[in-house]
Write an enzyme that holds these catalytic residues in place. Structure first.
Site, PDB file in Angstrom:
ATOM      1  N   LYS A 132       0.843  -1.198   0.000  1.00 47.72           N
ATOM      2  CA  LYS A 132       0.000   0.000   0.000  1.00 47.72           C
ATOM      3  C   LYS A 132       0.884   1.257   0.000  1.00 47.72           C
ATOM      4  O   LYS A 132       0.739   2.133  -0.837  1.00 47.72           O
ATOM      5  CB  LYS A 132      -0.926   0.021   1.217  1.00 47.72           C
ATOM      6  CG  LYS A 132      -1.965   1.114   1.115  1.00 47.72           C
ATOM      7  CD  LYS A 132      -2.478   1.559   2.445  1.00 47.72           C
ATOM      8  CE  LYS A 132      -1.538   2.564   3.066  1.00 47.72           C
ATOM      9  NZ  LYS A 132      -2.024   3.181   4.286  1.00 47.72           N
ATOM     10  N   ASP A 163      -6.055   0.706   0.352  1.00 48.68           N
ATOM     11  CA  ASP A 163      -6.158   0.937   1.791  1.00 48.68           C
ATOM     12  C   ASP A 163      -7.539   0.456   2.245  1.00 48.68           C
ATOM     13  O   ASP A 163      -8.275  -0.151   1.465  1.00 48.68           O
ATOM     14  CB  ASP A 163      -5.920   2.417   2.129  1.00 48.68           C
ATOM     15  CG  ASP A 163      -7.093   3.295   1.725  1.00 48.68           C
ATOM     16  OD1 ASP A 163      -7.996   2.805   1.006  1.00 48.68           O
ATOM     17  OD2 ASP A 163      -7.122   4.464   2.129  1.00 48.68           O
TER      18      ASP A 163
END
Ligand code: SF4
Length: 210
Positions: A121, A139
């Site tokens: 991420k 996310d």
């Protein structure tokens, strides 16, 4: 994956609804963005911006952070969650950047995820925002909204990213990440999604309207 999901329509509506969607973290260099993103786990972007506004006045290069101990960094970042771990990871990452990469943040996923405390991420956020590479960082908002809309169908973050990469045209990857985050923050909340006011409700199988 919902086979008939109207991807183009969904993306168009998101684009029209959130034309200004962009990275909400403040930074001036790839390194600052890397640190801000590492700080953002379990913290709000606003909290991180408040922390980095002061922190980056004092330390803002890999060399600066590499010279610190976790105990010296901790007081600057203790307003955000998990600050002890973050402190250790940030310093270890800064040291690796200095020793292995000449003090520069690498611009590839493979190299970024080798840095301590840096997952896909964070790496994808840095690649798309600091290096303008197509990337979809998944996310908590992107994960939830994409799976509700049927753009993905997975209970795993990495699989969701792979499915989104397949279904969303590459030139929209980076923006789609921001659109899905904005939609998750503003309408498609985790506990009480705002389905009655959602511009995507005709295309969403998850919608809940009493
Ligand atoms: S209709 Fe509801 S669940 Fe579907 S995207 Fe909109 S807010 Fe989220």
């Amino acid at each position: 994956l919902v086979a008939s999901v109207p991807v183009k329509k969904i993306l168009k509506i998101l684009q029209e609804t959130y034309p200004d969607a962009r990275c909400a973290l403040n930074y001036t260099t790839p390194f600052e963005l890397l640190i801000a993103t590492m700080l953002s786990a379990q913290s709000t972007d606003r909290q991180v911006n408040e922390i980095t506004r002061e922190l980056f006045k004092v330390y803002n290069t890999p060399e600066d952070f590499a010279a610190l101990t976790p105990e010296e960094l901790a007081p600057y970042i203790k307003a955000c969650g998990l600050f002890k771990n973050k402190s250790r990871h940030i310093i270890a990452t800064a040291r690796k950047l200095v020793t292995d990469y000449g003090g520069k943040v690498p611009d590839s996923l493979e190299e970024l995820i080798k840095l301590p405390g840096v997952g896909r991420k964070t790496a994808n956020v840095v690649l798309s925002n600091a290096f303008s590479q197509p990337a979809i960082a998944v996310d908590t908002h992107v994960f939830r909204v994409a799976n509700r809309l049927g753009l993905a169908a997975s209970d795993k973050v990495e699989e969701t990213e792979m499915q989104l990469r397949k279904i969303i045209p590459r030139n929209h990857w980076s923006q789609a990440h921001h659109w899905l985050i904005f939609h998750g923050r503003q309408v498609c909340h985790a506990r009480r999604p705002g389905c009655p006011i959602c511009p995507l409700q005709s295309y969403c199988h998850y919608k809940k309207i009493d």
